[in-house]
Design a protein around this motif. Structure first.
Motif, mmCIF file in Angstrom:
data_model
loop_
_atom_site.group_PDB
_atom_site.id
_atom_site.type_symbol
_atom_site.label_atom_id
_atom_site.label_comp_id
_atom_site.label_asym_id
_atom_site.label_seq_id
_atom_site.Cartn_x
_atom_site.Cartn_y
_atom_site.Cartn_z
ATOM 1 N N GLY A 150 -29.541 31.032 -67.962
ATOM 2 C CA GLY A 150 -29.802 30.598 -66.478
ATOM 3 C C GLY A 150 -30.858 31.731 -65.746
ATOM 4 N N GLY A 177 -33.716 30.794 -63.007
ATOM 5 C CA GLY A 177 -33.316 30.396 -61.615
ATOM 6 C C GLY A 177 -33.075 28.933 -61.270
ATOM 7 N N THR A 178 -33.850 28.162 -61.464
ATOM 8 C CA THR A 178 -33.649 26.576 -61.058
ATOM 9 C C THR A 178 -33.809 25.935 -62.267
ATOM 10 O OG1 THR A 178 -35.954 26.061 -60.843
ATOM 11 C CG2 THR A 178 -34.790 26.981 -59.016
ATOM 12 N N ILE A 179 -32.994 24.637 -62.270
ATOM 13 C CA ILE A 179 -32.878 23.697 -63.525
ATOM 14 C C ILE A 179 -34.544 23.231 -63.808
ATOM 15 C CG2 ILE A 179 -32.559 21.621 -62.190
ATOM 16 C CD1 ILE A 179 -31.465 22.692 -65.688
ATOM 17 N N GLU A 180 -35.217 23.085 -62.695
ATOM 18 C CA GLU A 180 -36.546 22.530 -63.010
ATOM 19 C C GLU A 180 -37.259 23.557 -63.587
ATOM 20 O OE1 GLU A 180 -40.798 21.175 -60.426
ATOM 21 O OE2 GLU A 180 -39.033 21.464 -59.246
ATOM 22 N N ARG A 181 -37.388 24.860 -63.461
ATOM 23 C CA ARG A 181 -37.922 25.821 -64.101
ATOM 24 C C ARG A 181 -37.594 25.967 -65.751
ATOM 25 N NH1 ARG A 181 -38.242 31.492 -61.299
ATOM 26 N NH2 ARG A 181 -40.086 31.767 -62.801
ATOM 27 N N LEU A 235 -35.476 15.087 -62.412
ATOM 28 C CA LEU A 235 -34.836 16.124 -63.284
ATOM 29 C C LEU A 235 -33.781 15.633 -64.424
ATOM 30 C CD1 LEU A 235 -34.874 19.431 -60.765
ATOM 31 C CD2 LEU A 235 -36.750 18.372 -62.128
ATOM 32 N N THR A 284 -25.158 18.797 -62.681
ATOM 33 C CA THR A 284 -26.256 17.846 -62.711
ATOM 34 C C THR A 284 -26.269 17.312 -63.842
ATOM 35 O OG1 THR A 284 -27.946 18.906 -62.844
ATOM 36 C CG2 THR A 284 -27.403 18.514 -60.520
ATOM 37 N N ALA A 301 -28.806 19.854 -65.853
ATOM 38 C CA ALA A 301 -27.945 20.986 -65.939
ATOM 39 C C ALA A 301 -27.202 20.895 -67.366
ATOM 40 C CB ALA A 301 -27.282 21.373 -64.933
#
Length: 144
Positions: free
Chosen positions: A23, A26-30, A68, A111, A114
């Motif tokens: 992880g 930072g973000t799931i999009e990244r 996503l 999500t 994730a």
């Protein structure tokens, strides 16, 4: 077109997979963007099994649209190998049926995206653990 891109060395490629798994992006999009980039740089022994299930431009369009969960599902080269379910508490579980390892690989998250990323990284790292970082035994190749 991906075959024209020089692959990363397997050890470096797996370190980047580990970053996603921890992880660190930072973000799931990244994480999804980085995963798609790593797919382009997949070491040669893995290129037949590690690929998007749609065109890169379509994957990028899903990310741009904020889809996503839909994008994440396309990290799995064979969409039929992925099952996703959500329990009553809201936790999402993704299960990849890995034919190479002959077992199911589980991931979880808040999500769908994730959970799929968790399962995807877990699967790739399990393949490394079984076949070694150079992946040569996966394809029957031997070091020269």
């Amino acid at each position: 077109m991906r075959n024209e891109i020089k692959p990363l060395a397997p050890a470096l490629w797996f370190r980047r997979i580990e970053m996603i798994a921890r992880g660190e992006l930072g973000t799931i999009e990244r994480a999804l963007r980085h995963a798609a980039h790593l797919i382009q740089l997949t070491p040669k022994p893995f290129r037949e099994v590690v690929r998007l299930s749609l065109e890169e431009e379509t994957f990028e369009a899903l990310l741009e649209a904020g889809e996503l969960d839909a994008a994440a599902k396309h990290l799995i080269a064979q969409p039929a190998a992925l099952k996703v379910r959500q329990d009553s508490s809201g936790l999402v579980e993704a299960v990849i049926s890995c034919v190479i390892l002959k077992r199911a690989i589980h991931g979880s998250g808040d999500t769908v995206a994730a959970a799929v990323v968790d399962a995807w990284t877990t699967c790739l790292l399990a393949l490394r653990d079984v076949y070694g970082a150079d992946l040569l035994t996966l394809t029957g190749q031997h070091p020269r």
